[in-house]
Design a protein around this motif. Sequence first.
Motif, mmCIF file in Angstrom:
data_model
loop_
_atom_site.group_PDB
_atom_site.id
_atom_site.type_symbol
_atom_site.label_atom_id
_atom_site.label_comp_id
_atom_site.label_asym_id
_atom_site.label_seq_id
_atom_site.Cartn_x
_atom_site.Cartn_y
_atom_site.Cartn_z
ATOM 1 N N PRO A 49 2.778 -1.747 5.420
ATOM 2 C CA PRO A 49 2.350 -0.835 6.469
ATOM 3 C C PRO A 49 2.469 -1.490 7.849
ATOM 4 O O PRO A 49 2.386 -2.701 7.989
ATOM 5 N N ARG A 54 2.179 -3.557 15.645
ATOM 6 C CA ARG A 54 2.035 -4.921 16.181
ATOM 7 C C ARG A 54 3.329 -5.712 16.014
ATOM 8 O O ARG A 54 3.752 -6.408 16.942
ATOM 9 N N ASP A 70 2.792 3.929 7.795
ATOM 10 C CA ASP A 70 1.367 3.655 7.604
ATOM 11 C C ASP A 70 0.672 4.967 7.253
ATOM 12 O O ASP A 70 1.187 6.045 7.535
ATOM 13 N N GLN A 71 -0.527 4.833 6.647
ATOM 14 C CA GLN A 71 -1.277 6.050 6.308
ATOM 15 C C GLN A 71 -2.235 6.460 7.424
ATOM 16 O O GLN A 71 -2.757 7.560 7.406
ATOM 17 N N ASP A 97 1.687 7.542 2.453
ATOM 18 C CA ASP A 97 0.934 6.668 1.553
ATOM 19 C C ASP A 97 1.951 5.855 0.755
ATOM 20 O O ASP A 97 2.744 6.426 -0.008
ATOM 21 N N LEU A 98 1.919 4.545 0.939
ATOM 22 C CA LEU A 98 2.950 3.677 0.346
ATOM 23 C C LEU A 98 2.881 3.588 -1.176
ATOM 24 O O LEU A 98 3.750 2.981 -1.799
HETATM 25 C C1 LIG Z 1 -4.638 -5.125 8.227
HETATM 26 S S1 LIG Z 1 -3.627 -3.758 8.674
HETATM 27 C C2 LIG Z 1 -2.108 -4.552 8.980
HETATM 28 C C3 LIG Z 1 -1.099 -3.727 9.712
HETATM 29 C C4 LIG Z 1 0.181 -4.436 10.097
HETATM 30 N N1 LIG Z 1 0.921 -4.894 8.935
HETATM 31 C C5 LIG Z 1 -0.075 -5.589 11.036
HETATM 32 O O1 LIG Z 1 0.421 -6.698 10.765
HETATM 33 O O2 LIG Z 1 -0.723 -5.399 12.073
HETATM 34 C C6 LIG Z 1 -3.414 -2.932 7.137
HETATM 35 C C7 LIG Z 1 -2.757 -1.559 7.226
HETATM 36 O O3 LIG Z 1 -2.471 -1.091 5.912
HETATM 37 C C8 LIG Z 1 -2.470 0.325 5.949
HETATM 38 N N2 LIG Z 1 -2.494 0.797 4.550
HETATM 39 C C9 LIG Z 1 -3.317 0.388 3.565
HETATM 40 N N3 LIG Z 1 -3.011 1.000 2.421
HETATM 41 C C10 LIG Z 1 -1.974 1.832 2.672
HETATM 42 C C11 LIG Z 1 -1.219 2.748 1.886
HETATM 43 N N4 LIG Z 1 -1.475 2.948 0.595
HETATM 44 N N5 LIG Z 1 -0.202 3.424 2.478
HETATM 45 C C12 LIG Z 1 0.069 3.245 3.800
HETATM 46 N N6 LIG Z 1 -0.619 2.397 4.596
HETATM 47 C C13 LIG Z 1 -1.630 1.696 4.030
HETATM 48 C C14 LIG Z 1 -3.691 0.630 6.781
HETATM 49 O O4 LIG Z 1 -3.699 1.943 7.273
HETATM 50 C C15 LIG Z 1 -3.574 -0.450 7.875
HETATM 51 O O5 LIG Z 1 -2.895 0.027 8.997
#
Ligand SMILES: C[S@@+](CC[C@H](N)C(=O)[O-])C[C@H]1O[C@@H](n2cnc3c(N)ncnc32)[C@H](O)[C@@H]1O
Length: 253
Positions: A49, A54, A70-71, A97-98
Motif C-alpha cells: 500500500p 510518501r 491503498d484502502q 483492498d490488496l
Molecule cells: C503504515 S502505512 C504505510 C504506507 C506506505 N507504505 C508508507 O511507506 O508510507 C500502512 C498502509 O497500509 C494500508 N493497508 C493496510 N491493509 C490494506 C489492504 N488490505 N489493502 C490496501 N491497503 C491496506 C493502510 O491503509 C495504510 O495506508
Amino acid sequence: MENWWKTFFDADYIRIWGWADKPAETAQQAEGIWKLLALHEGCRILDAPCGYGRLSLPIARRGAIVCGVDQSEELLAQAEKNRGDLPLDRLCYVRHDLRQTLPNGRFDAAFNVFSSIGYGSETDDLAIFKTLYLAVRPGGRVLIDTMHRDAGVARFSRDLKPAHRLADETLVVEEPTFDPISGRVQTTWYWFGPNGQGQKSASLRLYTITELIHLLQSSGLKFISAHHGCSEEPFKAEGPEMGGRVGILTERV
Ligand SMILES: C[S@@+](CC[C@H](N)C(=O)[O-])C[C@H]1O[C@@H](n2cnc3c(N)ncnc32)[C@H](O)[C@@H]1O
C-alpha cells in the motif's frame, strides 16, 4: 480489534505519523528501493500500500511510472494533494483492498514497505503477497520492508515505552504488549499537546524473518536476499535491535 486498520489510517494518522516522517530518511528509502528493485526511467511500479504517497511521489519524480494503491480514502486524498505537477500518466492512485488481486503482470516491480503487513490474519497477508506476485511480470521483483519478531522482542526485553515529541510540541507515547502465542503486539499510542489529544490502538502480527520468507514463497515469490530495511546493505541480526527492520527481496519466476 479485528479490521482496526480500516479506520486507523485517517486524518489523525496523517497528523501524528506524518509529522514523524523525516524527509532525509524517506529520500534514503526511495534511493534504496530504486536500487534494490533495479528501477529505471519509464518502468512501471506498484507501491502497495502507498498510504499518502510518501514513497510513490519521490519514485515517480525520479522517472518511474508509479501506481499507488491503498484502502484508505483519507490517505489517498492527501496523496492527491501532494502530487504537485506530476500528471496522471506518471503517477496514479487507486483505492483497493490488496487482499483482492490486481490486473496480472502489469508492473515491472512492486514494493510493500513501512510495516504494512500483519494487520489481519495470516490468510490476509498471504492474499496480499499473492496480489503482489500476480501484479508483476515474470522476472519482476517485489520488495517487502517490515519490523520482525526478533527485533520486536529485543525491544520488549528492554521494557521500553517509546515516546517522542512532534514539532508542534505534541507528546506521543506508545504502550505495547506482546503475546508470544499469537505472535501479535497490541499497542496503543497516546498523544497530548497544543493541538489536541487522542489515542489509537493497533494489533500487529510480528513474523519472524523465516515465517515471512515462507509466506512469500507460499504466494509464489522466489526469495532473493534479505537487507537492512530498504537498503542494499545485507541484513545482519546484530546489535540491541537485532538488525532492526528487514527488507526482503523476491522475484516472480
Ligand atoms: C503504515 S502505512 C504505510 C504506507 C506506505 N507504505 C508508507 O511507506 O508510507 C500502512 C498502509 O497500509 C494500508 N493497508 C493496510 N491493509 C490494506 C489492504 N488490505 N489493502 C490496501 N491497503 C491496506 C493502510 O491503509 C495504510 O495506508
